[in-house]
Write an enzyme that holds these catalytic residues in place. Sequence first.
Site, PDB file in Angstrom:
ATOM      1  N   LYS A 170      35.395 -28.032  31.979  1.00  0.00           N
ATOM      2  CA  LYS A 170      36.750 -28.582  32.161  1.00  0.00           C
ATOM      3  C   LYS A 170      36.781 -29.233  33.540  1.00  0.00           C
ATOM      4  O   LYS A 170      36.518 -28.564  34.549  1.00  0.00           O
ATOM      5  CB  LYS A 170      37.761 -27.438  32.097  1.00  0.00           C
TER       6      LYS A 170
ATOM      7  N   LYS B 117      51.129 -33.536  38.930  1.00  0.00           N
ATOM      8  CA  LYS B 117      50.154 -32.637  39.574  1.00  0.00           C
ATOM      9  C   LYS B 117      50.010 -33.008  41.042  1.00  0.00           C
ATOM     10  O   LYS B 117      49.911 -34.187  41.395  1.00  0.00           O
ATOM     11  CB  LYS B 117      48.791 -32.740  38.884  1.00  0.00           C
TER      12      LYS B 117
ATOM     13  N   ARG C 286      66.782 -26.164  15.679  1.00  0.00           N
ATOM     14  CA  ARG C 286      67.275 -25.655  14.389  1.00  0.00           C
ATOM     15  C   ARG C 286      67.204 -24.146  14.276  1.00  0.00           C
ATOM     16  O   ARG C 286      68.020 -23.528  13.598  1.00  0.00           O
ATOM     17  CB  ARG C 286      66.432 -26.257  13.248  1.00  0.00           C
TER      18      ARG C 286
ATOM     19  N   GLU D 164      37.670 -31.664  28.784  1.00  0.00           N
ATOM     20  CA  GLU D 164      38.189 -30.337  28.416  1.00  0.00           C
ATOM     21  C   GLU D 164      37.101 -29.566  27.680  1.00  0.00           C
ATOM     22  O   GLU D 164      36.287 -30.166  26.971  1.00  0.00           O
ATOM     23  CB  GLU D 164      39.376 -30.477  27.472  1.00  0.00           C
TER      24      GLU D 164
ATOM     25  N   ASP E 104      54.752 -38.294  32.163  1.00  0.00           N
ATOM     26  CA  ASP E 104      53.314 -38.161  32.008  1.00  0.00           C
ATOM     27  C   ASP E 104      52.981 -37.017  32.947  1.00  0.00           C
ATOM     28  O   ASP E 104      52.901 -37.208  34.160  1.00  0.00           O
ATOM     29  CB  ASP E 104      52.601 -39.446  32.432  1.00  0.00           C
ATOM     30  N   HIS E 105      52.846 -35.806  32.402  1.00  0.00           N
ATOM     31  CA  HIS E 105      52.835 -34.644  33.289  1.00  0.00           C
ATOM     32  C   HIS E 105      51.661 -34.634  34.268  1.00  0.00           C
ATOM     33  O   HIS E 105      51.711 -33.963  35.278  1.00  0.00           O
ATOM     34  CB  HIS E 105      52.908 -33.328  32.499  1.00  0.00           C
TER      35      HIS E 105
ATOM     36  N   LYS F  59      55.952 -37.323  26.259  1.00  0.00           N
ATOM     37  CA  LYS F  59      54.885 -38.171  25.737  1.00  0.00           C
ATOM     38  C   LYS F  59      54.556 -37.740  24.314  1.00  0.00           C
ATOM     39  O   LYS F  59      54.796 -36.576  23.990  1.00  0.00           O
ATOM     40  CB  LYS F  59      53.655 -38.118  26.632  1.00  0.00           C
TER      41      LYS F  59
ATOM     42  N   HIS G  23      47.454 -40.702  30.699  1.00  0.00           N
ATOM     43  CA  HIS G  23      46.991 -40.003  31.914  1.00  0.00           C
ATOM     44  C   HIS G  23      45.917 -40.777  32.671  1.00  0.00           C
ATOM     45  O   HIS G  23      46.008 -40.989  33.869  1.00  0.00           O
ATOM     46  CB  HIS G  23      46.379 -38.649  31.560  1.00  0.00           C
TER      47      HIS G  23
ATOM     48  N   ASP H 249      45.695 -40.036  23.126  1.00  0.00           N
ATOM     49  CA  ASP H 249      46.176 -38.782  23.693  1.00  0.00           C
ATOM     50  C   ASP H 249      45.982 -38.729  25.209  1.00  0.00           C
ATOM     51  O   ASP H 249      46.818 -38.166  25.915  1.00  0.00           O
ATOM     52  CB  ASP H 249      45.430 -37.612  23.036  1.00  0.00           C
TER      53      ASP H 249
HETATM   54  P1  NDP Z   1      57.051 -28.063  18.726  1.00  0.00           P
HETATM   55  O1  NDP Z   1      56.753 -28.557  17.363  1.00  0.00           O
HETATM   56  O2  NDP Z   1      56.540 -26.763  19.155  1.00  0.00           O
HETATM   57  O3  NDP Z   1      58.650 -28.016  18.898  1.00  0.00           O
HETATM   58  C1  NDP Z   1      59.475 -29.009  18.385  1.00  0.00           C
HETATM   59  C2  NDP Z   1      60.920 -28.651  18.652  1.00  0.00           C
HETATM   60  O4  NDP Z   1      61.757 -29.671  18.131  1.00  0.00           O
HETATM   61  C3  NDP Z   1      61.355 -27.343  18.027  1.00  0.00           C
HETATM   62  O5  NDP Z   1      62.264 -26.716  18.886  1.00  0.00           O
HETATM   63  C4  NDP Z   1      62.074 -27.807  16.782  1.00  0.00           C
HETATM   64  O6  NDP Z   1      63.080 -26.940  16.363  1.00  0.00           O
HETATM   65  C5  NDP Z   1      62.736 -29.065  17.281  1.00  0.00           C
HETATM   66  N1  NDP Z   1      63.067 -29.968  16.183  1.00  0.00           N
HETATM   67  C6  NDP Z   1      62.221 -30.760  15.488  1.00  0.00           C
HETATM   68  N2  NDP Z   1      62.912 -31.461  14.568  1.00  0.00           N
HETATM   69  C7  NDP Z   1      64.216 -31.100  14.694  1.00  0.00           C
HETATM   70  C8  NDP Z   1      65.416 -31.490  14.044  1.00  0.00           C
HETATM   71  N3  NDP Z   1      65.431 -32.383  13.074  1.00  0.00           N
HETATM   72  N4  NDP Z   1      66.561 -30.931  14.467  1.00  0.00           N
HETATM   73  C9  NDP Z   1      66.578 -30.010  15.447  1.00  0.00           C
HETATM   74  N5  NDP Z   1      65.466 -29.594  16.100  1.00  0.00           N
HETATM   75  C10 NDP Z   1      64.305 -30.154  15.729  1.00  0.00           C
HETATM   76  O7  NDP Z   1      56.613 -29.238  19.722  1.00  0.00           O
HETATM   77  P2  NDP Z   1      56.102 -29.088  21.218  1.00  0.00           P
HETATM   78  O8  NDP Z   1      57.049 -28.228  21.950  1.00  0.00           O
HETATM   79  O9  NDP Z   1      54.679 -28.752  21.228  1.00  0.00           O
HETATM   80  O10 NDP Z   1      56.185 -30.607  21.739  1.00  0.00           O
HETATM   81  C11 NDP Z   1      57.405 -31.215  22.067  1.00  0.00           C
HETATM   82  C12 NDP Z   1      57.130 -32.552  22.729  1.00  0.00           C
HETATM   83  O11 NDP Z   1      56.395 -32.337  23.927  1.00  0.00           O
HETATM   84  C13 NDP Z   1      56.279 -33.499  21.890  1.00  0.00           C
HETATM   85  O12 NDP Z   1      56.711 -34.824  22.132  1.00  0.00           O
HETATM   86  C14 NDP Z   1      54.870 -33.328  22.458  1.00  0.00           C
HETATM   87  O13 NDP Z   1      54.085 -34.476  22.283  1.00  0.00           O
HETATM   88  C15 NDP Z   1      55.196 -33.096  23.919  1.00  0.00           C
HETATM   89  N6  NDP Z   1      54.161 -32.360  24.628  1.00  0.00           N
HETATM   90  C16 NDP Z   1      53.873 -31.065  24.268  1.00  0.00           C
HETATM   91  C17 NDP Z   1      52.916 -30.357  24.952  1.00  0.00           C
HETATM   92  C18 NDP Z   1      52.615 -28.938  24.620  1.00  0.00           C
HETATM   93  O14 NDP Z   1      51.764 -28.343  25.308  1.00  0.00           O
HETATM   94  N7  NDP Z   1      53.255 -28.341  23.610  1.00  0.00           N
HETATM   95  C19 NDP Z   1      52.152 -30.979  26.071  1.00  0.00           C
HETATM   96  C20 NDP Z   1      52.553 -32.322  26.376  1.00  0.00           C
HETATM   97  C21 NDP Z   1      53.513 -32.964  25.674  1.00  0.00           C
HETATM   98  P3  NDP Z   1      62.886 -25.804  15.232  1.00  0.00           P
HETATM   99  O15 NDP Z   1      61.461 -25.369  15.310  1.00  0.00           O
HETATM  100  O16 NDP Z   1      63.822 -24.739  15.694  1.00  0.00           O
HETATM  101  O17 NDP Z   1      63.213 -26.414  13.962  1.00  0.00           O
END
Ligand code: NDP
Length: 521
Positions: free
Chosen positions: A381, A218, A74, A252, A213-214, A184, A276, A271
């Site tokens: 860790k 590894k 968005r 951790e 499952d990252h 995940k 994992h 989690d």
């Molecule tokens: P964030 O909340 O940082 O990012 C979510 C993203 O989804 C943003 O780009 C947001 O866009 C977009 N988004 C959400 N709703 C909408 C919508 N309705 N329309 C368009 N875009 C939308 O999440 P993360 O990046 O942290 O996590 C993403 C996935 O990865 C999750 O499933 C999480 O469980 C998984 N994950 C994350 C890890 C991490 O280290 N961050 C590690 C392992 C897994 P905008 O903000 O522009 O609205």
Amino acid sequence: MAKTIPAPKTDGASHVAANPLREGIESNRVADPCTIVFFGASGDLFKRMLMPAVYSLRAKDILPSNFGLIGFARTPYTDDQFRDYCKRAVQQDQDPDAPLKDALWNDLAKRIGYLTGDFDDTKHFQALKARLDDYEKQFGAGHNRLFYLATPPSVFPKIIEQLQKAGLDPVSNPNGWSRIIVEKPFGTDLASARALQTEVEKVFTENQVYRIDHYLGKETVQDIMALRFANTIFEPIWSRNYVQSVHITAAETLGVEARGAYYDNAGALRDMIQNHVLNLLALVAMEPPASSDADAIRNEKYKVFSAIEPPAPEHVFQMSVRGQYGPGTIGGQHVAGYRSEPDVSPTSNAETYAALKLYINSWRWAGVPFFLRSGKRLARKASEIAITFNPIPHRLFGEKSDTIEQNVLVIKIQPDEGVSIRFNAKVPGQKNHIRGVTMDFNYGTGFGVQSAPAYERLLADAMRGDATLFTRWDAVQRAWEIVMPILDVWQSIKDRSFPNYAAGSEGPDAAKTLNPGWRIL
Ligand code: NDP
């Protein structure tokens, strides 16, 4: 089809020639031409992990020259603004000694575009289709499409539905492949995982779905298979006949950081353990697969899970321990307790520590306890698997036998990456003293390279169509079935002792009762 190219002018190839330790390290296999659409491209995961992985794949010549990348979220960005955002993400990740290379970046940047859109709006998916058609013509990526769901899980079904409505489903794309990578967690319990799978199945077949499952990406996790099936010395002792117990730890020192809102609804069991840690258990315990084919391996992993009986509710407290950290000290710094973390309820019952004792009902493992533990704000860790072998059957050295330790094989996953074996040796001198010693193998020094980040490997594998390191639905479902009774009991009976371990400690005392033999963190 993935193909092997002669390693040209890449950095990797020149190091191989210069460093004999790197002999045998695979030359780069180019991934299939394709366009990747990253849903959630303005988010944390894309910025910290995915974009740096894309650049690194380009730098290693694994990314094909016929490649395009479209970000979708968005946050309003123009293409140029998004490219700058991506560049900063890569720069932040780069080793200061190996700064971003301009020529490489410029070549990659022109293949990157962005679409500002909302997952609720079908028009934005129609725009995505038009953009994909355009990119495929421009960059010659054929019609191969990889959709990466790097978004909150709550919107996974919506995106899948919109892909179909916009004609971006695999059936509407007969001239190329369509694959979807699902981040995940895959569901937050058994029912929601099944509901998500129902939505996924409406549009994608199982071999088009790549559940991440990252941990499985590894290098050291992959080495579990090499250790077991590329050597003859371990397999004969890999059973109840020689193994007393198996201990899997994912500890951790970090707390919940900025993820309080998510974590408070999840907890350590969801989690870490459901995905994992259970996957590590499957790799350690599975039977040798007939081939290295993705399904041959995944069949064996599934068989391990199906041989674990989900606990009866009345047994949950005998085979599990939960904990939540209070204030404490880590690295000499005072840190707050979990209930004082941002976005966490001050009366939260979420567990930040979980330990389980499971048995695998198979000929190989009957009677061998598998202890699993994972927690936040622990003393160190460390992700590792420790396999403890039976004690010696006869005390040949009289009372000096008291110092003889049981043999332990430790597979170290992070932050150390390697394998160590603990065995007994005679202390030099006239006396017959015996003491435990450690023989260590370390990846970094053994091969002269650092392991590639997990996301790099997983992205490349998905582009190549290799699903070996991704979890199949049957295993995901079974893993939920195993943990569900524990989640249900923990949810219905609050733990009044929370917080029950200090930040920086080894975890709750009760975990030592479950398994007095844990390796010290
Ligand atoms: P964030 O909340 O940082 O990012 C979510 C993203 O989804 C943003 O780009 C947001 O866009 C977009 N988004 C959400 N709703 C909408 C919508 N309705 N329309 C368009 N875009 C939308 O999440 P993360 O990046 O942290 O996590 C993403 C996935 O990865 C999750 O499933 C999480 O469980 C998984 N994950 C994350 C890890 C991490 O280290 N961050 C590690 C392992 C897994 P905008 O903000 O522009 O609205």
